[in-house]
Enzyme design. Structure first.
Site, mmCIF file in Angstrom:
data_model
loop_
_atom_site.group_PDB
_atom_site.id
_atom_site.type_symbol
_atom_site.label_atom_id
_atom_site.label_comp_id
_atom_site.label_asym_id
_atom_site.label_seq_id
_atom_site.Cartn_x
_atom_site.Cartn_y
_atom_site.Cartn_z
ATOM 1 N N GLU A 196 -3.403 -5.487 3.259
ATOM 2 C CA GLU A 196 -2.085 -6.053 3.225
ATOM 3 C C GLU A 196 -1.283 -4.745 3.187
ATOM 4 O O GLU A 196 -1.648 -3.730 2.811
ATOM 5 C CB GLU A 196 -1.760 -6.516 1.958
ATOM 6 C CG GLU A 196 -2.292 -8.096 1.773
ATOM 7 C CD GLU A 196 -3.720 -8.025 1.282
ATOM 8 O OE1 GLU A 196 -4.361 -9.400 1.420
ATOM 9 O OE2 GLU A 196 -4.187 -7.164 0.796
ATOM 10 N N ILE B 151 -5.197 2.879 0.327
ATOM 11 C CA ILE B 151 -5.419 4.395 1.067
ATOM 12 C C ILE B 151 -4.301 4.950 0.890
ATOM 13 O O ILE B 151 -3.099 4.411 1.007
ATOM 14 C CB ILE B 151 -5.732 3.648 2.335
ATOM 15 C CG1 ILE B 151 -5.937 5.030 3.181
ATOM 16 C CG2 ILE B 151 -4.488 2.894 3.056
ATOM 17 C CD1 ILE B 151 -6.881 4.855 4.524
ATOM 18 N N ALA B 152 -4.359 6.247 0.433
ATOM 19 C CA ALA B 152 -3.116 7.120 0.337
ATOM 20 C C ALA B 152 -3.659 8.530 0.646
ATOM 21 O O ALA B 152 -4.802 8.979 0.070
ATOM 22 C CB ALA B 152 -2.667 7.096 -1.164
ATOM 23 N N ASN C 49 6.841 -0.694 5.430
ATOM 24 C CA ASN C 49 6.017 0.480 5.775
ATOM 25 C C ASN C 49 5.671 0.617 7.032
ATOM 26 O O ASN C 49 4.369 0.406 7.537
ATOM 27 C CB ASN C 49 4.819 0.602 4.606
ATOM 28 C CG ASN C 49 4.249 2.014 4.740
ATOM 29 O OD1 ASN C 49 4.356 2.681 5.668
ATOM 30 N ND2 ASN C 49 3.397 1.953 3.551
ATOM 31 N N TYR D 14 -2.225 1.744 11.287
ATOM 32 C CA TYR D 14 -3.330 0.670 11.028
ATOM 33 C C TYR D 14 -3.276 -0.040 12.731
ATOM 34 O O TYR D 14 -4.718 -0.333 13.119
ATOM 35 C CB TYR D 14 -2.987 -0.601 10.257
ATOM 36 C CG TYR D 14 -2.821 0.039 8.914
ATOM 37 C CD1 TYR D 14 -3.686 1.074 8.347
ATOM 38 C CD2 TYR D 14 -1.855 -0.650 7.750
ATOM 39 C CE1 TYR D 14 -3.532 1.191 7.089
ATOM 40 C CE2 TYR D 14 -1.914 -0.174 6.765
ATOM 41 C CZ TYR D 14 -2.594 0.833 6.067
ATOM 42 O OH TYR D 14 -2.352 1.258 4.817
#
Length: 150
Positions: free
Chosen positions: A108, A74-75, A113, A120
């Protein structure tokens, strides 16, 4: 942000823009070939993009296998970070997983980060363990995070 955003299924024509976001976002980015394989060959993979004025500004990859879903990547493009786009993508992926009858979703994330970990957690993920030396570029550990969907 004043632009109208839309989230939709990724198509082959999106690969170049998604790949550019990969390059800007990760120290060990996926190749264009890997992204294309995921899109066209992996029957378990679902990829979504967020678009603004015809430009892809974020994406999310998801595998759904039986009752388990896995966020593969995801970015959000660096120019659009901090605008809750990642949160919208993640919530969309969670909803898609539910629609596909998944009972839990995992991912993961690098132990360093903290921005992603906060996102999340905001969506309901909790830490479930550590994968030692998970990342091949620098051997960094990964936190395993998950959320029940039922």
């Amino acid at each position: 942000m004043d632009h109208k955003l839309s989230i939709r299924k990724m198509i082959k024509e999106d690969i170049e823009q998604v790949y550019q976001i990969e390059l800007l976002s990760f120290s060990a980015p996926w190749s264009k070939e890997s992204l294309l394989y995921e899109l066209e060959q992996n029957l378990f993979a679902k990829y979504i993009v967020v678009e603004s004025e015809g430009k892809i500004i974020g994406y999310c990859g998801l595998w759904v296998i039986m009752e388990d879903a896995q966020i593969t990547n995801i970015a959000v493009h660096p120019d659009y970070r901090g605008l809750n786009i990642g949160e919208s993508l993640l919530k969309f992926a969670v909803q898609l997983s539910k629609e596909m009858k998944a009972k839990r979703i995992t991912l993961e994330v690098r132990v360093s980060n903290h921005v992603a970990q906060s996102l999340y957690k905001k969506v309901g993920f909790v830490t479930g363990g550590i994968r030692k030396r998970y990342y091949t570029d620098n051997q960094e550990d990964a936190l395993i995070m998950w959320v029940n969907l039922e």
